[in-house]
Write a protein that holds these residues in place. Structure first.
Motif, PDB file in Angstrom:
ATOM      1  N   UNK A   1       0.821  -1.215   0.000  1.00 58.01           N
ATOM      2  CA  UNK A   1       0.000   0.000   0.000  1.00 58.01           C
ATOM      3  C   UNK A   1       0.855   1.265   0.000  1.00 58.01           C
ATOM      4  N   UNK A   2       1.962   1.232   0.719  1.00 61.38           N
ATOM      5  CA  UNK A   2       2.849   2.408   0.765  1.00 61.38           C
ATOM      6  C   UNK A   2       3.417   2.704  -0.614  1.00 61.38           C
ATOM      7  N   UNK A   3       3.833   1.660  -1.340  1.00 66.02           N
ATOM      8  CA  UNK A   3       4.366   1.864  -2.697  1.00 66.02           C
ATOM      9  C   UNK A   3       3.272   2.380  -3.621  1.00 66.02           C
ATOM     10  N   UNK A   4       2.082   1.797  -3.536  1.00 69.61           N
ATOM     11  CA  UNK A   4       0.966   2.210  -4.383  1.00 69.61           C
ATOM     12  C   UNK A   4       0.596   3.672  -4.143  1.00 69.61           C
ATOM     13  N   UNK A   5       0.612   4.082  -2.891  1.00 75.41           N
ATOM     14  CA  UNK A   5       0.204   5.444  -2.537  1.00 75.41           C
ATOM     15  C   UNK A   5       1.360   6.441  -2.500  1.00 75.41           C
ATOM     16  N   UNK A   6       2.584   5.954  -2.714  1.00 74.03           N
ATOM     17  CA  UNK A   6       3.747   6.816  -2.512  1.00 74.03           C
ATOM     18  C   UNK A   6       3.721   8.111  -3.329  1.00 74.03           C
ATOM     19  N   UNK A   7       3.364   8.091  -4.619  1.00 76.69           N
ATOM     20  CA  UNK A   7       3.330   9.353  -5.378  1.00 76.69           C
ATOM     21  C   UNK A   7       2.399  10.398  -4.773  1.00 76.69           C
ATOM     22  N   UNK A   8       1.371   9.943  -4.041  1.00 78.99           N
ATOM     23  CA  UNK A   8       0.462  10.875  -3.367  1.00 78.99           C
ATOM     24  C   UNK A   8       1.040  11.291  -2.018  1.00 78.99           C
ATOM     25  N   UNK A   9       1.547  10.322  -1.260  1.00 76.34           N
ATOM     26  CA  UNK A   9       2.128  10.615   0.057  1.00 76.34           C
ATOM     27  C   UNK A   9       3.352  11.519  -0.062  1.00 76.34           C
ATOM     28  N   UNK A  10       4.081  11.412  -1.182  1.00 74.72           N
ATOM     29  CA  UNK A  10       5.303  12.203  -1.380  1.00 74.72           C
ATOM     30  C   UNK A  10       5.012  13.689  -1.568  1.00 74.72           C
ATOM     31  N   UNK A  11       3.764  14.045  -1.765  1.00 69.73           N
ATOM     32  CA  UNK A  11       3.385  15.448  -1.950  1.00 69.73           C
ATOM     33  C   UNK A  11       3.367  16.191  -0.623  1.00 69.73           C
ATOM     34  N   UNK A  12       3.043  15.478   0.456  1.00 66.94           N
ATOM     35  CA  UNK A  12       2.795  16.136   1.741  1.00 66.94           C
ATOM     36  C   UNK A  12       4.011  16.089   2.671  1.00 66.94           C
ATOM     37  N   UNK A  13       4.246  17.204   3.329  1.00 71.54           N
ATOM     38  CA  UNK A  13       5.444  17.379   4.154  1.00 71.54           C
ATOM     39  C   UNK A  13       5.276  16.755   5.541  1.00 71.54           C
ATOM     40  N   UNK A  14       6.359  16.209   6.044  1.00 71.26           N
ATOM     41  CA  UNK A  14       6.407  15.706   7.412  1.00 71.26           C
ATOM     42  C   UNK A  14       6.970  16.818   8.305  1.00 71.26           C
ATOM     43  N   UNK A  15       7.014  16.619   9.611  1.00 67.50           N
ATOM     44  CA  UNK A  15       7.617  17.633  10.491  1.00 67.50           C
ATOM     45  C   UNK A  15       9.104  17.876  10.211  1.00 67.50           C
ATOM     46  N   UNK A  16       9.765  16.931   9.511  1.00 62.49           N
ATOM     47  CA  UNK A  16      11.179  17.083   9.163  1.00 62.49           C
ATOM     48  C   UNK A  16      11.289  17.832   7.838  1.00 62.49           C
ATOM     49  N   UNK A  17      12.119  18.858   7.795  1.00 58.54           N
ATOM     50  CA  UNK A  17      12.248  19.693   6.595  1.00 58.54           C
ATOM     51  C   UNK A  17      12.643  18.874   5.372  1.00 58.54           C
ATOM     52  N   UNK A  18      11.951  19.114   4.243  1.00 56.99           N
ATOM     53  CA  UNK A  18      12.219  18.488   2.943  1.00 56.99           C
ATOM     54  C   UNK A  18      12.043  16.973   2.947  1.00 56.99           C
ATOM     55  N   UNK A  19      11.356  16.454   3.957  1.00 56.91           N
ATOM     56  CA  UNK A  19      11.073  15.021   4.024  1.00 56.91           C
ATOM     57  C   UNK A  19       9.559  14.838   3.986  1.00 56.91           C
ATOM     58  N   UNK A  20       9.086  14.009   3.069  1.00 52.36           N
ATOM     59  CA  UNK A  20       7.643  13.833   2.903  1.00 52.36           C
ATOM     60  C   UNK A  20       7.108  12.730   3.822  1.00 52.36           C
ATOM     61  N   UNK A  21       5.792  12.680   3.913  1.00 57.60           N
ATOM     62  CA  UNK A  21       5.136  11.608   4.671  1.00 57.60           C
ATOM     63  C   UNK A  21       5.472  10.257   4.041  1.00 57.60           C
ATOM     64  N   UNK A  22       5.549  10.234   2.709  1.00 57.98           N
ATOM     65  CA  UNK A  22       5.907   9.005   2.020  1.00 57.98           C
ATOM     66  C   UNK A  22       7.307   8.531   2.381  1.00 57.98           C
ATOM     67  N   UNK A  23       8.249   9.468   2.482  1.00 60.77           N
ATOM     68  CA  UNK A  23       9.623   9.117   2.871  1.00 60.77           C
ATOM     69  C   UNK A  23       9.646   8.480   4.263  1.00 60.77           C
ATOM     70  N   UNK A  24       8.889   9.066   5.191  1.00 63.78           N
ATOM     71  CA  UNK A  24       8.835   8.544   6.563  1.00 63.78           C
ATOM     72  C   UNK A  24       8.256   7.132   6.566  1.00 63.78           C
ATOM     73  N   UNK A  25       7.189   6.932   5.800  1.00 62.98           N
ATOM     74  CA  UNK A  25       6.551   5.613   5.734  1.00 62.98           C
ATOM     75  C   UNK A  25       7.525   4.569   5.201  1.00 62.98           C
ATOM     76  N   UNK A  26       8.274   4.909   4.150  1.00 67.24           N
ATOM     77  CA  UNK A  26       9.264   3.973   3.600  1.00 67.24           C
ATOM     78  C   UNK A  26      10.371   3.691   4.596  1.00 67.24           C
ATOM     79  N   UNK A  27      10.828   4.738   5.270  1.00 68.82           N
ATOM     80  CA  UNK A  27      11.929   4.604   6.229  1.00 68.82           C
ATOM     81  C   UNK A  27      11.538   3.663   7.370  1.00 68.82           C
ATOM     82  N   UNK A  28      10.273   3.736   7.797  1.00 67.21           N
ATOM     83  CA  UNK A  28       9.819   2.897   8.907  1.00 67.21           C
ATOM     84  C   UNK A  28       9.636   1.438   8.487  1.00 67.21           C
ATOM     85  N   UNK A  29       9.332   1.220   7.218  1.00 63.43           N
ATOM     86  CA  UNK A  29       9.109  -0.157   6.763  1.00 63.43           C
ATOM     87  C   UNK A  29      10.375  -0.837   6.251  1.00 63.43           C
ATOM     88  N   UNK A  30      11.393  -0.056   5.875  1.00 61.02           N
ATOM     89  CA  UNK A  30      12.612  -0.635   5.302  1.00 61.02           C
ATOM     90  C   UNK A  30      13.280  -1.661   6.217  1.00 61.02           C
TER      91      UNK A  30
END
Length: 381
Positions: A11-40
């Motif tokens: 699901x994270x891979x499928x939704x990643x292009x959408x999740x990558x649009x939105x910012x996380x609390x970390x500068x220049x890091x998207x919600x999608x990046x955080x999701x991938x980092x936690x699952x890696x």
């Protein structure tokens, strides 16, 4: 538990292009990046301690690509090129997720998910189109309470140019990104028997046309030509080809007389001069700078990610950032996928490769997003 993690990763891979649009609390890091980092870490542990710990040829080719990028990065640093560490590290991170998550990704379920999402997004694009062109109401593309990585796409909404040349984008920054996302569902609908649906195909195609994306028009043409000539093996007489070209020459000015279609056509073709329209002009204007370069180190290893002073499309971005050697390795990945995949995987890999000449489709997370789908075996779902 294993099935749950696999479903979550898919699901994270499928939704990643959408999740990558939105910012996380970390500068220049998207919600999608955080999701991938936690699952890696989970994906890596499952790979090394699971039943399979041997890399496939596709994974091995990507590993060579990663190792080369790391070596090229060191050469770029020592050559004092303006390469960005964060951009390079992020790209390598995406490739590592691809390597270790390749077998963990459930391509059958993913194709089901992305088809459903693409149809819903296509209907949303139609609503955006009708709302603006019939009622002059702009339906937002973003989730209002979530900050985005690139704020310029929020700010541009109130500019006169945006209103004059409005194009629906679904839930993405640009119409091109919408097309890149729905492309997988469209190809599956065309060549995978269990996904064929005339109604869904109609919705997808109409939404791509309504998005007024020049890449979308080219994608539709490529999908049609590939299906007719490669999948179906149809042989057409040169006479019919000439008739088709004559019809195209006649119908293009007629479409140009309709305001919205005129906007689409003139973005691709300058009807008056017969040359390329603005949708292609800005994409290829920077190539003069790239091909006038005479530095052999830059040609072979590139100047690094983030070093460009102008806009480059995917293939030329790779040539500029990781050099000719890197581009050859990227091509080797595509060849490997084509040789190992069924008709769906072949078609997706080849069309994405061709579209990369005119869009930034593989410059960022494109390989991570598309390659896992290419291993779909065509079985019943």
């Amino acid at each position: 538990m294993s099935h749950t993690y696999r479903t979550l990763f898919t699901w994270i891979i499928v939704l990643f292009p959408i999740l990558a649009i939105y910012a996380s609390p970390i500068a220049k890091v998207s919600i999608g990046d955080i999701a991938l980092f936690l699952t890696l870490p989970v994906v890596c542990l499952r790979y090394f301690f699971g039943r399979k710990s041997v890399f496939s040829k596709v994974q091995f080719t990507v590993i060579l690509f990663v190792l080369y990028i790391a070596v090229a990065f060191l050469i770029q640093i020592f050559s004092d090129f303006p390469v960005e560490f964060i951009s390079t590290a992020r790209y390598i991170f995406f490739l590592l997720v691809l390597i270790f998550g390749y077998d963990y990704f459930d391509s059958k379920s993913a194709l089901k998910y992305i088809t459903a999402i693409s149809v819903v997004l296509s209907v949303w694009v139609m609503f955006q189109f009708i709302s603006f062109y019939f009622f002059t109401i702009i339906i937002p593309w973003n989730i209002p309470f979530l900050p985005v990585i690139d704020n310029k796409f929020i700010e541009v909404v109130n500019e006169p140019y945006f209103l004059q040349y409005y194009r629906p984008t679904g839930v993405f920054y640009e119409p091109t990104h919408f097309v890149q996302y729905t492309l997988i569902a469209l190809i599956a609908n065309v060549v995978v028997p269990s996904f064929r649906s005339a109604s869904k195909r109609f919705i997808l195609i109409m939404a791509i046309i309504m998005s007024a994306s020049s890449l979308g028009l080219i994608a539709l043409i490529l999908v049609f030509l590939y299906k007719v000539f490669i999948v179906d093996g149809l042989k057409i007489s040169p006479i019919y080809i000439l008739l088709f070209l004559a019809l195209l020459i006649v119908i293009t000015p007629l479409l140009s007389s309709i305001e919205y279609f005129s906007f689409i056509v003139t973005r691709v073709i300058d009807v008056e001069s017969g040359g390329l329209g603005p949708a292609f002009g800005y994409r290829f204007d920077s190539l003069k700078e790239l091909f006038t370069n005479t530095d052999i180190i830059k040609w072979l290893f590139g100047t690094g990610r983030g070093s460009e002073d102008a806009y480059f499309t995917g293939i030329f971005y790779l040539l500029n950032s990781i050099g000719l050697i890197g581009l050859i390795l990227y091509f080797a990945i595509i060849v490997c996928i084509v040789r190992k995949s069924n008709q769906f995987g072949k078609m997706l890999a080849i069309i994405v490769f061709l579209l990369s000449f005119g869009s930034e489709i593989v410059a960022n997370y494109g390989l991570l997003f598309y390659i896992p789908f290419c291993k779909f075996d065509g079985g019943k779902i």
